[in-house]
Design an enzyme around this catalytic site. Structure first.
Site, short mmCIF file in Angstrom:
data_model
loop_
_atom_site.label_atom_id
_atom_site.label_comp_id
_atom_site.label_asym_id
_atom_site.label_seq_id
_atom_site.Cartn_x
_atom_site.Cartn_y
_atom_site.Cartn_z
N ILE A 29 0.85 -1.33 -0.18
CA ILE A 29 -0.20 -0.06 0.01
C ILE A 29 0.99 1.34 -0.01
CG2 ILE A 29 -1.84 1.18 1.56
CD1 ILE A 29 -2.77 -1.49 -0.07
N THR A 30 1.93 1.31 0.78
CA THR A 30 2.63 2.49 1.03
C THR A 30 4.05 2.23 1.69
OG1 THR A 30 3.02 4.68 1.74
CG2 THR A 30 1.74 3.14 3.10
N GLU A 33 8.19 4.86 8.29
CA GLU A 33 8.56 3.87 9.50
C GLU A 33 8.84 2.67 8.78
OE1 GLU A 33 9.36 4.44 12.94
OE2 GLU A 33 9.28 6.31 11.67
N GLY A 34 8.31 2.09 7.93
CA GLY A 34 8.11 0.88 7.29
C GLY A 34 7.15 0.77 6.05
N LEU A 45 3.58 -0.89 4.49
CA LEU A 45 2.19 -1.44 4.95
C LEU A 45 1.78 -2.17 3.47
CD1 LEU A 45 0.22 -1.02 7.08
CD2 LEU A 45 -0.82 0.75 5.20
N ASP A 95 3.07 11.14 16.75
CA ASP A 95 3.31 11.70 15.49
C ASP A 95 2.03 12.22 15.02
OD1 ASP A 95 4.50 12.18 13.22
OD2 ASP A 95 4.81 10.22 12.42
#
Lengths: 361, 298
Positions: free
Chosen positions: B34-35, B39-40, B42, B185
């Site tokens: 997805i993206t 951070e990581g 998905l 965040d």
């Protein structure tokens, strides 16, 4: 608005910088139509003289200001002769309005004002941070980067939007460069040429162990004072003959290595977060800490992971200099910006996002 | 779990990165990337049954980070994220549920949240609007259902759907802080707008508007669901909560400069939703002042 300058084919500015311990004077030449993508910026001269304090000490405002006053004429003459131009060729005198240390800023502002009156030139007050950003963009050709601005006094992650350089993240306490400088003082490392440079060299010999330091990221912001405190404690522990996590003694090099690894990881992380947020894959590093090759390497690895690239400059442009003030000042001057002599003040506090960036779309 | 600006780039990117091991097992449908957030990554995949979509959040090792530091951070963040999400879920704060996780391997399976990020919805809505927002057309809807205390009530009918969304954001953040969690965040990218669907609107907003208004306001409808708790911590301190609000305020100002002045609405509804809000908002003043001071040296 006075548009005569915009019609000139060759435009020249002299820039004076002295917000911290570097006194820099540079001459820049802009050619081509204002605002055109074909317009070029050429560095005609870039002279710098640095006030270096003894190991274990920092530079104090009073001494730094005295340094700038004593060297201004010498540096200015050198900048003019390097550029090979005459006084008549100069269109405007640019100086750092802020942010920075009060006394050094004032010395340079007075000197710039004197030149303006002496030579009958117009003055342009420049935001120091915007100077760094514009010079970085001009040198690297990065069009629309996320900017990491890291120096002894500033730590900001910046992205451009709607004629402002907007601050996405910044330090909540001291600047990353201040953290490194002060740790250099703790270890008694030389301040020549710069404490950060000497930490970087020392860190190359470390790396046997990674000492545990706090990792302080809050959203897009970060904090360095707690890390400095812990690093100072570890240094005291080391001097008292203490051992590291592996039961072996550790060295100043290990401390420098661990400090760099930790604080740079934090900087890369907040930069990555800003890049993800604005959807950019370019990152530009500016400011004195930006010449640290380990930081550039880490940032490069992150940017490559995101399919982008890192843009960085070397010490001529990363470390405070006069040319960046000349360049950013001339950009503003070309849009009609002027600083009348009776408003040619300077200020210790001057946020990056206060400047209207009229020269960008 | 920060969501990218262009979800259309999904299928082609799946092959761009090596999959985490957990996604290499046979499944009825291939996972889609997805993206790639900060951070990581998905992925969208399924949990237990093929008709139960889930989000797999994977934190790959960061090449730039020292391996020891990286392992320490990944494990600690994943565990704390799951802990925090479970706490929110129990307390009724709208967050995705945790289905499964493996902190050492760096992944976690979460409930799939439908909808778009709030950031995208707001920008879409602002994009449709004329530059001069202040020039409101008089549509004779003075009795429109703007909740009392909305700081921007005077801003006019035009902005009502946005003001309403801002109120929902404030309420959700208030509920989060009440639970003893700070997000760490808070940005409009880390909030999803889950469509209300056919169930009807919970607070009746925009339900009785004229057609054109309904269409315009539609993009801003939905439940605000908080995502990406990667930096969340359990904290009851005013300082942490105030920093949370400050991060949101600044992210808002930088992402939606044109709607920046509506931010007070978020704080107004935050105050209504959370009993301890006054002391947090007082602290927020301090945090803002500190923020200004930060421009010290060159």
């Amino acid at each position: 608005m006075d548009n005569t300058i915009a019609k000139k084919k060759r435009r020249i500015a002299l820039g004076c910088e002295g917000s911290a311990n570097k006194l820099g004077i540079g001459v820049i030449l802009h050619e081509g139509d204002v605002g055109s993508p074909l317009a070029t910026a050429t560095v005609l001269s870039n002279v710098r003289h640095t006030f270096v304090s003894p190991p274990g000490t920092g530079f104090l405002p009073k001494d730094t200001a005295r340094h700038h006053r004593s060297f201004f004429v010498r540096v200015a003459k050198q900048a003019l002769s390097d550029a090979g131009i005459s006084i008549a060729d100069i269109d405007c005198i640019c100086y750092t309005k802020g942010p920075g240390m009060g006394a050094p800023l004032t010395s340079v502002a007075v000197a710039a004002r004197t030149l303006a009156l002496l030579w009958d030139k117009e003055l342009v007050g420049v935001n120091h941070c915007v100077g760094h950003i514009e010079m970085g963009r001009a040198i690297t050709g990065a069009a629309h980067p996320v900017v990491l601005y890291v120096s002894g006094g500033n730590t900001q992650v910046i992205a451009y939007a709607e004629q402002r350089y907007r601050i996405f993240g910044e330090t909540l306490d001291i600047a990353v460069g201040n953290c490194l400088d002060r740790f250099a003082r703790t270890l008694g490392i030389s301040n020549d040429p710069a404490p950060g440079y000497n930490i970087e060299q020392l860190a190359k010999q470390g790396g046997r162990v990674l000492l545990d330091l706090p990792y302080a990221v809050k959203g897009m912001d970060c904090s360095f004072s707690g890390i400095l405190t812990r690093a100072d404690e570890l240094a005291a522990h080391m001097k008292a003959g203490g051992v590291g996590p592996d039961g072996e003694p550790f060295t100043p090099a290990d401390l420098c290595f661990s400090l760099q690894e930790t604080v740079f990881a934090m900087l890369v992380e907040i930069t990555e977060r800003a890049m993800a947020h604005v959807g950019s894959s370019q990152v530009l590093i500016v400011g004195g800490v930006g010449c640290n090759e380990r930081l550039q390497e880490m940032m490069g690895a992150m940017a490559a992971d995101r399919g982008g690239s890192v843009y960085a400059t070397d010490e001529r442009f990363c470390i405070d200099n006069g040319i960046m003030i000349a360049h950013a000042g001339l950009l503003a001057y070309e849009t009609g910006f002027r600083t009348p002599i009776n408003e040619s003040t300077c200020t210790q506090r001057f946020r990056t996002d206060e400047v209207l960036v009229k020269w960008r779309k | 779990m920060a969501t990218s600006s262009s979800p259309s780039e999904t299928p082609t990117q799946s092959q761009q990165f090596p999959l985490p091991k957990v996604l290499t097992y046979p499944a009825s449908a291939p996972p889609t990337l997805i993206t790639q957030g900060a951070e990581g990554r998905l992925y969208k995949t399924t949990h237990l049954t093929p008709d139960r979509p889930c989000a797999l959040k994977y934190r790959p090792p960061k090449a730039y980070r020292h391996p020891i530091l990286d392992a320490r951070l990944t494990k600690a963040r994943l565990s704390s994220e799951a802990k925090v999400l479970e706490r929110c879920w129990r307390e009724g704060v709208p967050v995705p549920a945790v289905y499964a996780m493996d902190p050492a391997a760096g992944w976690m399976m979460l409930e799939w949240i439908e909808g778009v990020p709030v950031r995208m919805a707001i920008n879409e809505w602002l994009g449709e609007r004329p530059e001069e927002e202040e020039e409101e057309e008089d549509q004779g809807q003075q009795d429109k259902d703007i909740p009392p205390g909305a700081g921007e009530a005077a801003a006019g009918e035009e902005e009502a759907p946005l003001v309403n969304l801002m109120r929902r954001i404030g309420t959700v953040v208030g509920a989060l802080h009440r639970t003893g969690v700070v997000h760490g965040d808070l940005t409009t990218s880390n909030m999803m707008l889950r469509p209300w669907g056919e169930k009807g609107q919970p607070n009746g907003c925009a339900a009785s508007e004229e057609d054109q208004d309904k269409q315009k306001g539609k993009v801003l409808e939905g439940d605000v669901v908080l995502i990406d708790f990667g930096l969340a911590t359990q904290s009851m301190s005013d300082e942490d909560r105030a920093v949370d609000l400050y991060v949101l305020e600044r992210a808002f100002a930088s992402t939606h400069p044109r709607a920046e002045r509506l931010f007070t609405t978020v704080l107004d509804s935050y105050r209504e939703a959370f009993k301890k809000a006054p002391s947090v908002l007082a602290k927020l003043e301090d945090v803002r002042m500190r923020g200004r001071k930060r421009s010290m040296l060159g």
